[in-house]
Design an enzyme around this catalytic site. Structure first.
Site, mmCIF file in Angstrom:
data_model
loop_
_atom_site.group_PDB
_atom_site.id
_atom_site.type_symbol
_atom_site.label_atom_id
_atom_site.label_comp_id
_atom_site.label_asym_id
_atom_site.label_seq_id
_atom_site.Cartn_x
_atom_site.Cartn_y
_atom_site.Cartn_z
ATOM 1 C CB SER A 52 -0.884 0.000 1.358
ATOM 2 O OG SER A 52 -1.547 1.314 1.474
ATOM 3 C CE1 TYR A 96 -4.176 -1.858 4.753
ATOM 4 C CE2 TYR A 96 -3.613 0.289 4.150
ATOM 5 C CZ TYR A 96 -4.087 -1.509 3.713
ATOM 6 O OH TYR A 96 -3.879 -1.373 2.555
#
Length: 322
Positions: free
Chosen positions: A128, A153
């Protein structure tokens, strides 16, 4: 031989699987169909894939390494596209253990499956843009430091990259990590801004703009993402360098206010806006340097926001029966 796609009922996984099937591949899909967002949406994606006689589906949680190995031991897999994960920056603030299970234990389970799969040609996995944290340098390049994540995350995704580096070194099977930048498009995720803005507009609800709408995002259309994923899948790294990382984005940061304007035009409605402060774990801007994936795999995004967003709004109208 088959391609294993994890998170196959998810947004990107569905589009990747559909494109693989369209080019004649056999696809084995797995997903645990959790309720992070609408299970009905996930089921609708699967319903489009199930009629293909080259598609098989297993409902399972890939963090359960025993079941994973037992289920896929004889599946005839020679490539893996690992897209399943617990997504979302803001959700990780309140539900940290979900990220430990899916993104840490789950990634390790997938690496173990990969190293015990004879003749595996390539393991491609999703990272990501969040790993760049609050980096001030723009655009973000793969050589930039990524040691200061601003959300759990992001930390789990960086940990996934490091686990993959170690497994590539220890066991030699080829791996490529892809740092996705704000993917959007038809059948997208309901927790993403494109969906949230569109839904609020059609429901006559106010739209929250964080940081007074100053946020910049490198919005990337899903068809461009899929083209990049498949190009990378087809070009595994060589034995001397078994692990690689690439940014995969549109290479053009856009104001979130511009996204809203295009949605308004496509929907034929005007939004009511509420300004909110920056949220914990968020970053002011994302911007992908894509020179590496362009050089190595010919990746070139072709879908501007002005084209991709109306496609999403059209799909949303059909999905909601508007």
């Amino acid at each position: 031989m088959a391609v294993l796609v994890t998170g196959v009922a998810g947004f990107i996984g569905f589009h990747v699987a559909r494109t693989l099937l369209a080019r004649g591949e056999e696809v084995v899909g797995i997903d645990n169909l959790n309720d992070y967002y609408s299970v009905a949406l996930k089921e609708s994606r699967l319903a489009e894939l199930r009629p293909h006689n080259r598609f098989s589906f297993h409902k399972l949680d890939f963090s359960d390494d025993v079941t994973l190995m037992e289920t896929l031991r004889d599946a005839g897999i020679d490539r893996i596209v690992h897209l399943g994960a617990q997504p979302g920056v803001r959700y990780s603030i309140e539900h940290p253990m979900a990220y430990a299970k899916a993104n840490l234990v789950g990634h390790l389970s997938m690496l173990e499956l990969a190293r015990h799969t004879p003749g595996l040609k390539h393991f491609v996995y999703a990272s990501s843009s969040s790993v760049y944290g609050g980096n001030a340098k723009q655009p973000f390049a793969e050589t930039d430091p990524v040691e200061h994540p601003v959300s759990l995350y992001a930390a789990t995704k960086r940990a996934d990259e490091l686990m993959s580096v170690s497994y590539a070194h220890l066991y030699g099977f080829p791996q490529t990590g892809l740092r996705f930048f704000t993917v959007y498009g038809p059948s997208g995720r309901p927790d993403m801004a494109v969906w949230l803005f569109t839904e609020a507009l059609f429901q006559n609800k106010p739209i929250k703009l964080f940081d007074d709408g100053r946020l910049l995002r490198d919005f990337t259309y899903v068809d461009d993402i899929v083209a990049g994923v498949l190009a990378v899948l087809d070009g595994p790294p060589n034995g001397e360098r078994p692990h690689r990382l690439y940014n995969i984005g549109n290479n053009k940061p856009e104001p979130v206010t511009k996204l809203l304007e295009i949605i308004e035009q496509a929907a034929g409605r005007k939004a009511s806006v509420i300004s909110e402060p920056m949220q914990p774990g968020d970053v002011p801007a994302t911007y992908a340097d894509i020179d590496a994936i362009r050089r190595d795999h010919g990746f070139e995004p072709t879908t501007p926001l002005e084209v991709g967003v109306p496609r999403f709004v059209d799909w949303y109208r059909r999905w909601r029966g508007l």
